[in-house]
Design an enzyme around this catalytic site. Structure first.
Site, mmCIF file in Angstrom:
data_model
loop_
_atom_site.group_PDB
_atom_site.id
_atom_site.type_symbol
_atom_site.label_atom_id
_atom_site.label_comp_id
_atom_site.label_asym_id
_atom_site.label_seq_id
_atom_site.Cartn_x
_atom_site.Cartn_y
_atom_site.Cartn_z
ATOM 1 N N CYS A 53 4.606 -53.219 -80.356
ATOM 2 C CA CYS A 53 4.004 -51.917 -80.070
ATOM 3 C C CYS A 53 3.775 -51.732 -78.579
ATOM 4 O O CYS A 53 3.946 -50.628 -78.040
ATOM 5 C CB CYS A 53 2.678 -51.772 -80.813
ATOM 6 N N ARG A 130 6.258 -48.036 -88.278
ATOM 7 C CA ARG A 130 6.752 -47.386 -87.059
ATOM 8 C C ARG A 130 7.480 -46.098 -87.454
ATOM 9 O O ARG A 130 8.680 -46.102 -87.739
ATOM 10 C CB ARG A 130 7.705 -48.313 -86.307
#
Length: 216
Positions: A53, A130
């Protein structure tokens, strides 16, 4: 037969209004209405202070100005508190010398994540996958892409995709695979026999009656 009491998730749909949100972020309160008249890239990540991330946020920060030049805003989200988001943003600045210029939604209730289908039981019941959603200036959901937890997104692809969709909207054309700005676009196929027969004489880069390209 499924249990009638089983909770089902209603996923958002392309070319329909994007699910509404009114959320606390690292830049204050934000609603979907705040982005009226602009394109919005809304993207979720599994958790703050995680390596994949972090690479994605650094990449989004790197193209934020390019998105802004396309009248496009960025908005992150994870199921973490606003304090965790702030600490992570400060950590990225300290460790990588990168400023995160866009807001991050704090979605501890998971309401927004669930409304956008970001929480999927096959991956995790407590983290957002995601997911990336592109919403147009009218609040219509135009694209959505899901990635696995283990693999980061190609941020450059979302820059390319926004450019492609804006080009299609402005010129009533389609774009070929991996189209880049300045390349030929695809002319919509004809809808009548007469148009098909005359397509070759239109001055396009003609391959066949259903396949022609042109420069803008």
């Amino acid at each position: 037969m499924s249990d009638t009491n089983e909770k089902t998730t209603q996923f958002p749909q392309l070319n329909k209004p994007a699910p509404y949100f009114d959320a606390k972020t690292t830049h204050g309160q934000r609603t979907l209405e705040d982005y009226k008249g602009k394109w919005l890239v809304l993207f979720s990540h599994p958790a703050d202070f995680t390596p994949v991330c972090t690479t994605e946020f650094i990449a989004f920060a790197g193209v934020a100005k390019e998105f802004a030049d396309m009248n496009t805003e960025l908005l992150g989200l994870s199921i973490d508190s606003v304090h965790a988001h702030i600490a992570w943003v400060l950590n990225i600045k300290e460790k990588f010398n990168v400023d995160i210029p866009f807001p991050i939604i704090a979605d501890l209730s998971m309401d927004i994540a669930n409304s956008y289908g970001m929480v999927q039981s096959g991956a995790s019941d407590t983290s957002a996958v995601r997911a990336t959603f592109i919403i147009d200036p009218e609040g219509i959901l135009r694209a959505m892409v899901y990635y696995p937890m283990s693999n980061g997104r190609s941020v450059d692809e979302f820059v390319r995709l926004v450019k492609a969709m804006q080009t299609s909207d402005a010129n009533s054309v389609a774009t070929p695979e991996n189209w880049k700005e300045g390349e030929e676009v695809i002319v919509p196929p004809p809808h009548t026999v007469a148009d098909a027969n005359g397509r070759k004489e239109k001055g396009y880069n003609y391959v066949d009656w259903y396949f022609s390209k042109k420069s803008l």
